[in-house]
Design a protein around this motif. Structure first.
Motif, PDB file in Angstrom:
ATOM      1  N   ALA A 118       0.831  -1.507   0.023  1.00  0.00           N
ATOM      2  CA  ALA A 118      -0.070   0.009   0.092  1.00  0.00           C
ATOM      3  C   ALA A 118       0.936   1.290  -0.001  1.00  0.00           C
ATOM      4  O   ALA A 118       0.654   2.186   0.639  1.00  0.00           O
ATOM      5  CB  ALA A 118      -0.798  -0.056   1.297  1.00  0.00           C
ATOM      6  N   ALA A 121       1.485   3.504  -1.874  1.00  0.00           N
ATOM      7  CA  ALA A 121       1.040   4.844  -2.595  1.00  0.00           C
ATOM      8  C   ALA A 121       0.178   5.480  -1.449  1.00  0.00           C
ATOM      9  O   ALA A 121       0.180   6.766  -1.294  1.00  0.00           O
ATOM     10  CB  ALA A 121      -0.144   4.431  -3.642  1.00  0.00           C
ATOM     11  N   GLN A 122      -0.152   4.645  -0.396  1.00  0.00           N
ATOM     12  CA  GLN A 122      -0.946   5.436   0.732  1.00  0.00           C
ATOM     13  C   GLN A 122      -0.075   5.883   1.765  1.00  0.00           C
ATOM     14  O   GLN A 122      -0.415   6.458   2.675  1.00  0.00           O
ATOM     15  CB  GLN A 122      -1.992   4.790   1.157  1.00  0.00           C
ATOM     16  CG  GLN A 122      -3.279   4.283   0.391  1.00  0.00           C
ATOM     17  CD  GLN A 122      -3.667   2.844   0.277  1.00  0.00           C
ATOM     18  OE1 GLN A 122      -3.742   2.509   1.608  1.00  0.00           O
ATOM     19  NE2 GLN A 122      -3.903   2.590  -0.650  1.00  0.00           N
ATOM     20  N   GLN A 123       1.135   5.164   1.732  1.00  0.00           N
ATOM     21  CA  GLN A 123       2.192   5.515   2.927  1.00  0.00           C
ATOM     22  C   GLN A 123       2.874   6.709   2.582  1.00  0.00           C
ATOM     23  O   GLN A 123       3.379   7.061   1.296  1.00  0.00           O
ATOM     24  CB  GLN A 123       3.371   4.336   2.870  1.00  0.00           C
ATOM     25  CG  GLN A 123       2.625   3.214   3.654  1.00  0.00           C
ATOM     26  CD  GLN A 123       3.567   1.871   3.457  1.00  0.00           C
ATOM     27  OE1 GLN A 123       4.614   2.239   3.489  1.00  0.00           O
ATOM     28  NE2 GLN A 123       3.020   0.519   3.439  1.00  0.00           N
ATOM     29  N   GLN A 124       3.433   7.462   3.680  1.00  0.00           N
ATOM     30  CA  GLN A 124       4.401   8.419   3.494  1.00  0.00           C
ATOM     31  C   GLN A 124       5.823   8.187   3.925  1.00  0.00           C
ATOM     32  O   GLN A 124       5.692   7.167   4.994  1.00  0.00           O
ATOM     33  CB  GLN A 124       3.880   9.598   4.624  1.00  0.00           C
ATOM     34  CG  GLN A 124       2.411   9.980   3.766  1.00  0.00           C
ATOM     35  CD  GLN A 124       2.875  10.810   2.509  1.00  0.00           C
ATOM     36  OE1 GLN A 124       3.761  11.485   2.145  1.00  0.00           O
ATOM     37  NE2 GLN A 124       1.895  10.725   1.474  1.00  0.00           N
ATOM     38  N   TYR A 142      -6.701  -3.629  10.291  1.00  0.00           N
ATOM     39  CA  TYR A 142      -5.285  -3.429   9.664  1.00  0.00           C
ATOM     40  C   TYR A 142      -4.614  -4.791   9.677  1.00  0.00           C
ATOM     41  O   TYR A 142      -4.565  -5.270   8.388  1.00  0.00           O
ATOM     42  CB  TYR A 142      -4.665  -2.109  10.230  1.00  0.00           C
ATOM     43  CG  TYR A 142      -3.240  -2.094   9.129  1.00  0.00           C
ATOM     44  CD1 TYR A 142      -3.280  -1.063   8.456  1.00  0.00           C
ATOM     45  CD2 TYR A 142      -2.016  -3.038   9.783  1.00  0.00           C
ATOM     46  CE1 TYR A 142      -1.987  -0.834   7.755  1.00  0.00           C
ATOM     47  CE2 TYR A 142      -1.079  -2.631   8.728  1.00  0.00           C
ATOM     48  CZ  TYR A 142      -1.088  -1.518   7.843  1.00  0.00           C
ATOM     49  OH  TYR A 142       0.123  -1.399   7.139  1.00  0.00           O
TER      50      TYR A 142
END
Lengths: 244, 181
Positions: free
Chosen positions: A125, A127-130, A198
């Motif tokens: 994931a 793309a959602q992680q920073q 999660y």
């Protein structure tokens, strides 16, 4: 800023760790992610672990080519790297190469890891992680860290399925580092529904939710034997894990 | 005069030698205020294959983090003993678990052959704490890191419910080695 986790690094080693993290930030290809930091460091940065020990840096690479590129990549002149292994240690499920890094005379273990399927697991994931971003002031110096680090809950799911944890449970290893990490996260998140949602999702990417529940329950049932008898097991978490 | 002491703890995966090495280094650096490095490497088949932990303790900065002239070698397998005994420094110390290492090498070093795992089993009922028994022996035989510092480092590594057992294992090792000196 001065993050809380820095208090859990031996004072003599703080500057060097920050220098290494800054170096890794420069080396990481964030557009085409080539590696991610896994292991205890993620739990430390997220304030799950609050004790002072020697922390290692574990780097999980996407593949062997990325690992080779990383080794060959130009690094800061003042960085010293000493190889501990003669060659990549290739095993059935994991391959590793152990090194130690230092900018002065304070050495940190930095382990390069290849584990088929796990880079995808940790970055599924992305793309959602920073990345972990911090400007850390230490004395007169400021360290810029921008580094993709594994989500701490991903680490816990992986540890629950890990053959090493199974072995520690079987042999009753009360000094098990993995169990200690699992307990630390459980204590903070046991009543957090977002956590459970999660971890079940991520467990599905490994051995599945049912196996995860069984293994997690087994750990909770045996906590007293491992010295964690003071850990309160919440009824809510037992229910979520399907205990009768 | 500068001081540098090199430890190598060797055996096979699962014997807790990496942890013992970490505790020793943490004791020296965090609790005794010395400089210390700890490094580890495994042979193929990390869990069950060979395992090696090196600790260097110095009162000066450590320029090179690998052990090259071993002052204390701990061996939990015959294979490790055969492989590393040539690296022991003159007047160094070889400590072996006599339950696993029966063919003792000869050299210009002192040999302590003690039934480490058997002691752990008999005195605590748990063979798994053999690594902490060995750590107690190392602490007593070398006097490089203080006993109190190692105890503090152990306590920061183990859960509350097993503190007593692990400290007991360490102290048993310390006492046995003190008597063997």
């Amino acid at each position: 800023m001065y993050p809380d986790w820095l208090d859990h690094i031996d004072e003599k080693r703080r500057r060097n760790l920050l220098q290494i993290l800054e170096e890794l930030s420069k080396l990481q290809d964030q557009a085409n992610l080539d590696f991610i930091i896994i292991g205890a460091l993620s739990l430390l940065f997220n304030n799950y672990l609050k004790y002072k020990v020697y922390w290692d840096i574990d780097i999980l690479f996407k593949d062997n080519d990325r690992l080779t590129n990383f080794i060959e990549k130009r690094k800061s002149k003042s960085l010293k790297i000493v190889d501990l292994d003669d060659t990549l240690m290739i095993n059935k499920n994991i391959s590793s190469y152990h090194t130690v890094w230092a900018f002065d005379h304070i050495w940190f273990n930095v382990d390069y890891i290849l584990r088929p399927g796990f880079f995808e697991y940790y970055t599924n994931a992305i793309a959602q992680q920073q990345p972990y971003r911090a400007k850390i002031q230490l004395g007169d110096d400021c360290f810029n860290i921008e580094l993709y680090i594994a989500h701490p809950w991903d680490i816990i799911v992986e540890k629950i399925f890990s053959p090493r944890t199974a072995r520690d449970l079987e042999l009753k290893v009360d000094t098990s580092v993995d169990l200690r990490h699992i307990v630390a996260v459980y204590i903070q998140e046991k009543n957090n529904p977002v956590f459970w949602e999660y971890v079940f999702k991520k467990a599905a990417l490994l051995q599945g939710e049912a196996a995860f529940k069984t293994k997690f329950l087994k750990i909770l049932d045996e906590l007293t034997e491992f010295g964690y008898g003071d850990t309160e097991i919440s009824a809510k978490s037992r229910k979520i894990l399907g205990s009768r | 005069m500068s001081f540098r002491f090199e430890f190598r703890l060797s055996g096979s995966g699962g014997q807790g030698l990496i942890l013992a090495g970490k505790i020793l280094a943490e004791a020296a650096a965090i609790y005794d205020g010395k400089n210390a490095t700890q490094s580890q490497s495994y042979g193929p088949e990390a869990r069950g294959g060979s395992s090696r932990s090196e600790v260097i303790v110095s009162d000066e900065e450590i320029d090179y983090p690998k052990a090259v002239n071993i002052d204390l070698l701990l061996c939990f397998t015959q294979e490790a003993c055969d492989k590393y005994c040539g690296d022991i420094s003159k007047n160094g110390i070889l400590l072996v678990d006599s339950g696993y290492v029966t063919n003792l090498p000869e050299g210009d070093f002192r040999v302590f052959s003690l039934p480490i795992t058997e002691i752990a089993e008999k005195e605590t009922g748990k063979t798994l704490v053999a690594n902490l028994v060995a750590l107690g022996m190392i602490t007593a035989l070398t006097n490089v890191v203080s006993k109190e510092a190692v105890e503090s480092a152990i306590l920061s590594r183990v859960p509350k419910g097993t503190e007593e057992l692990n400290i007991k294992a360490f102290n048993i090792g310390f006492d046995k080695a003190t008597k063997s000196k």
